[in-house]
Each structure stands twice: as C-alpha cells, then as structure tokens.
Design a protein around this motif. Structure first.
Motif: not given
Length: 641
Positions: A165-188
């Motif tokens: 039902r629910a998902v929680l993912m945690e990471n350092v900001p650089d996971m997004g800031l270093s690559d224009d959030f490409v990975v996180l946008r794909v996940i989302e």
C-alpha cells in the motif's frame, strides 16, 4: 590486543559485542508460523538495505511491525536481528536471483505487507563518496561502473513484485541534485504507473527532533489516497541541541595511556536533570547503566589541540608546531562541537576518524553511545561487533526520529480503500502540460520548445540573456527556420535581423563556425557548446532545446513550479526545494524536456512576477498559489529568460 603505532597511542581492537536474537525473530523456514503468531493482525513492513535498523526503528515507532529486513552487511544484520522481530536476511539485492528468492520467502505474506521502506546505498551519490570513488578509479583501477548506484532498480523491482500500500525511500540529497533527479523522476513515474501517488521532499532532520545538521531526500508513495500529512515540524528556535542530546551521559577522561570509556558504565543523572530528549532515550533501558559509552584514545598533542579549541576554531588556528596536516588542504580537519547548537552530520566516516566530532568540553572525540544518541537511537539499542563496527552502523543509519516522521505521513486513512490505486494529481498536471506544449510547437512559440536543430538551439541559447521578447525572438528565428547549417548568408541574415546592438554582438559569437557544416551536424550536437564557448546557463538551455533531459533552473520555470506547489521555493531554496518542486511537473520519459521547456515558456509569457495572466495559463486550474498572486506583488524575484 594492543600494538604500538605511528599514531602516537596504543592501538587496540575493541572487544566484539555478540548480541542474542530478538525473542520474536524468526528464520525464513518459520516465517509462515510467525505470521500466524506474533505477526497476526499487525501492520507489517519490510526494510530493504536496512543496515542496523534506523529506519526500521522509525517505522516501528510510527506503528508498523518489521516482518523482514534485508541487507548484505552481516554485522549490521546481527544488530538488526537483536533489536527487531521478524526476519533479518543477508542478501545481495543487486542479484536478480536473490530478488526471486526474497519474493519466494515473502510469499506467505503476499497481500499482507503494508509498507516497503529502504535506502539504497548512497555512497556514489554523496559528495564525499563521489570524490573517494573517483580517486580509487584513477589510482587503483577500480571499475568505474559502481553497482551500488544501480540498486535503486532492485529496490523498485521488489516494490513492483510486492505492490504494498505504501512506499518509503530515503537517501542523501545528492542522489537527486547530482543528476537532475533523473533516477527519482523515473522511480516516481513508474510508481504512478502502478497506481501510486508520490511525494518527493527534502527534509532537514532537525525539524523532527534530530540533534544534528542532516538534510535527506524522502520519497513517499501510497496507493490508497493522495495524502501525505507529516507531523508538525519544529520551529527554528526549538532545536534539540547537543546539550539536550548527550550532556546527561557520564563524563569521561581522555588520557593517551588509558582506555576512554567502557562497554558498561554507571548512569546516575537524576530524572529532573534530563532533557525531554534524554528522558526519551533512556526509556526501557536499565536504570543505572549506560552501554557502549567508549571511544578512541587521544594522542598527547591532540589533547593539547582539543583543549585550546572552541567550537568556532579552524584547523588553521591550531599551533603550527602541533599540526600534522596541511592547513590549506584540511581547513575543517578538526571540529569541536557546540553545546548549544546542533551536531554536525554523523556519517560512517566517524568509524575511521573522530576529529570532526570533538566533545564540547571533554578533550576527546564522541563515544559510540553519544553518536547513537545524536542519531536518535535510544540507549537500549545495542550494536553488534567492535567499536568501529558500531560507529559505521550508526553513521550509515537513518535517524529513527526522521524515519518516524516520514512513516507517519504514510499511515492509513480511515474509511479509505486499503490498496485500490489512485490517480496522481501530478501525473494529471504533466499530461495537461504535455498536451499544451505539443500544440505550441505549431504556433509562434516553436523556437522555445524541443527538439530544435543544433543551429536554432544555439541561437536561442546565445540570445537568451538579451531580454528580447519571445515574439521578437521568434521573428528572428523564423527567417532561418528552414536552415540547419550556419552559412555566411544565414549569419548575415541573423545580424541584419538582430533587434538590438546587444543581440547583434552576441550573434557574432557564432562567427567561428560559419561555413563549417560538420559542426552543425545532429550527430555532433553535444560538441557545439564547447566549440561556441557557451556559458554554463547557455549550455544547459541549449541541451534542453535539442531535447536532452535537463532540469533547467532559470527563475521563470522555478516561479511556475513554486506557484503550482503553493510554495516560495523560487525565492528561498532555488537549487534544492525549487528543484524538487520542478521534479513534480517535469517527470521522466521522452516528453520530460518538452514539459521542462514549456514551464520556462509559461514563466516568460504568462506567469510573470507581477500581475500574472492566470486566465491564459494552461495550468491555472491546478495552481495552489493562484489566489495569492493574482493582482498582488507577492513574488518579487527578478524575471529572467
């Protein structure tokens, strides 16, 4: 065992702390029975890449029961197994066969796992991690493709298999800031395709009672309702200070010839002398004992350095005769913490070097228990292995209080379907934005949207800072719309049509590539920025307009994103929270660059700083900030192109 070392003090490996398994821990072969016994009628969660269990403890405090934790670090799993019920599984989730095995083990719980949480290993995404790995590659031939960077795919694969039902993912900001959030946008976007609504948030951990500077990226998703109600964040004048966190612990004397602290010490601070935080940390532990309050021995010269330092001292302030490192290269090599402030971020590096964490008034570095307190692990929580093992596990952990806050935002909502799937608001906004932008390609705004030819994109990028109105820039580009190579005739046409002297001057920057057909070939489009000596902002705009997936952070696009999100991120935290607001609108996939360019266009034409033309905005009906900006001068940032 002790041995002498150039370090200047006897080096000893601390004793190994072996921990017994939690009384409700279970092996895989007994998991089905566990579900019918201890796990029956409980809200179940699993924690991937769990480490010692910081996030697990946060989930537990928010109301979940851990059914399983997965990691590939045996010491961390021993810690987890001792502190939590359920299974603690040693698996390399980067191996698809291991994910198959995990799915098989969890089969008895299919449909019963309410939440999947985790933090895929983040070392390659952090600033310290990237520089260290780059050094290893250059000096020792390490494979530059670090598999840990791809473990987010394994994490997402498990979610797709289990569909909690629910998902929680945690990471350092650089996971997004270093690559224009490409990975996180794909996940989302992939989560949205599975029926989840998702929220990405940059969080300061101190806002939720964690006594340290620690900014983290949290991705939440749920399939029951699009609602993410976080607990109230603390105001800036109510931080949990270092004094609140550790001042009640027994003082220790640091002498080079003696051990500093011990596995077990007497705790004697009366309740009335404890802070609320310390009282919380002491719950359910033995009243007169404190465990693991120990750290490294201190060199005599370090003792002298520590004694002369204040919390504002730099390494360059240290007496030159006592320095062992170059002051110009190690400006913050030593850091004495401040009683009345937050601690600096506790990281896994503390396992090797405690100089960043010098006690405020005792001439030593932090102990295991103090580091655990600062990470918000309660005193009853023990860490398996040696002292260094414990430091590493603590530094790698998610602060449990931060985990609890994030998990609270995922609690079930009364009278809502448990796991029916939802239509995300932001996916709807992106569809509307894509449709509008596609239509704009057929009108006078074609030159502001991908995919332009390298020639057209270069001209727009070079002229982007001239403040030429979009319609006049369009007329200039229209004269060369069907050209793809900068011939002498095309160059002269551009100069003749330049509406201002500044525009003509900028256009002359193209002169070096006149009548050089190969330079304008689509296959060499990536080389043009360096050939034209484009500035960084011009280069990013150029890449956006040729169709590359770029998160363009000009003020106009940030303003649109902030207003749609009902925030002020375009004025306060442009490069962090501002980019998070953009991510929700841009998404991923082949149309991401089109949406990104469309936001820039909207910001430059209708969503203006003053008196925005909301009736002409294609996203007006989704705009949370519309009522606040219409006709009012609330957004005073300077508009740019």
């Amino acid at each position: 065992m002790q041995k002498k070392s150039h370090y200047g003090v006897p080096l000893e490996r601390s004793d190994y702390l072996a921990l017994e398994a939690h009384r409700h821990s279970c092996p895989p072969e007994r998991f089905a029975r566990w579900l019918e016994g201890f796990g029956r009628d409980r809200r179940l969660a699993i924690d991937l890449f769990s480490g010692a269990g910081g996030l697990s403890l946060g989930l537990q405090r928010a109301g979940w029961t851990l059914a399983a934790a997965v990691d590939h670090d045996e010491r961390a799993l021993e810690t987890h197994r001792a502190n939590f019920p359920g299974m603690s599984l040693n698996m390399d989730l980067g191996d698809p066969a291991e994910r198959d095995r995990l799915e098989e083990i969890l089969e008895p719980a299919r449909g019963k796992i309410d939440l999947v949480a985790g933090g895929p290993p983040c070392q390659p995404f952090s600033r310290a991690g990237r520089s260290k790995i780059r050094s290893l590659i250059e000096e020792h031939g390490r494979d530059p493709h670090d598999r840990r960077k791809e473990l987010w795919k394994a994490y997402l694969d498990v979610i797709e298999r289990l569909q909690p039902r629910a998902v929680l993912m945690e990471n350092v900001p650089d996971m997004g800031l270093s690559d224009d959030f490409v990975v996180l946008r794909v996940i989302e976007q992939r989560l949205e395709a599975l029926g989840y609504a998702a929220e990405l948030r940059l969080v300061d951990a101190w806002r939720y009672g964690v006594p340290q500077h620690r900014k983290r990226l949290i991705l939440l998703a749920r399939r029951d309702v699009e609602c993410f109600d976080w607990p109230d964040a603390l105001p800036e004048d109510q931080i949990t200070t270092l004094r609140d966190a550790i001042s009640d612990l027994p003082p220790l004397h640091a002498v080079a010839t003696e051990r500093v602290g011990a596995r077990e010490l007497r705790y004697s601070t009366p309740p009335e002398m404890q802070s609320d935080f310390a009282a919380d940390m002491r719950k359910r532990t033995q009243k007169e004992k404190v465990w693991d309050h120990m750290t490294r021995r201190v060199r005599k010269d370090d003792w002298k350095i520590f004694n002369d330092m204040t919390s504002s001292s730099l390494y360059s302030d240290v007496d030159a005769s006592l320095r062992r490192y170059k002051a110009d290269q190690f400006t913050d090599k030593y850091k004495k913490l401040d009683w009345d402030d937050l601690s600096r971020t506790i990281t896994a590096h503390i396992a090797k070097d405690g100089y960043w964490y010098i006690h405020p008034d005792q001439n030593r570095t932090l102990t295991v228990r103090e580091a655990a307190r600062i990470q918000t692990f309660p005193d009853r929580f023990r860490f398996a292995g040696t002292r260094s093992d414990a430091f590493r596990q603590i530094g790698n952990a998610v602060p449990p209080l931060l985990g609890r806050a994030a998990a609270t935002a995922l609690l079930p909502v009364k009278d809502q379907p448990a796991n029916s799937g939802v239509q995300s608001r932001w996916s709807t906004v992106r569809k509307e934005l894509t449709s509008w932008a596609t239509n704009q390609r057929d009108n006078d705004s074609w030159h502001q949207l991908p995919k332009l030819s390298p020639l057209h994109a270069a001209v727009v990028a070079i002229l982007s800072r001239t403040r030429i109105p979009s319609d006049r820039l369009g007329k200039l580009l229209e004269s060369i719309r069907h050209e793809s190579v900068l011939t002498d005739d095309v160059f002269k046409q551009l100069l003749a049509d330049s509406p201002t002297a500044s525009a003509a001057e900028r256009t002359r920057r193209l002169s070096g590539l006149v009548d050089v057909p190969d330079a304008w070939a689509v296959g060499r489009s990536g080389e043009l920025p360096s050939l034209l000596d484009l500035k960084p902002a011009e280069t990013r705009l150029y890449h956006l307009l040729i169709g590359d997936d770029v998160l363009w952070t000009g003020q106009s696009a940030l303003r649109v994103a902030a207003r749609l999100n009902g925030s002020f991120s375009d004025r306060t935290n442009r490069m962090s929270d501002g980019r998070v607001d953009l991510v929700r609108l841009v998404g991923a996939g082949e149309d991401a660059s089109l949406r990104m360019a469309a936001l820039r266009l909207i910001g430059n034409t209708v969503c203006k700083v003053r008196e925005p033309l909301c009736t002409a905005c294609p996203l007006a009906r989704f705009c949370e900030g519309r009522a606040g900006v219409a006709g009012e001068d609330l957004f005073t940032s300077a508009q740019d192109s």
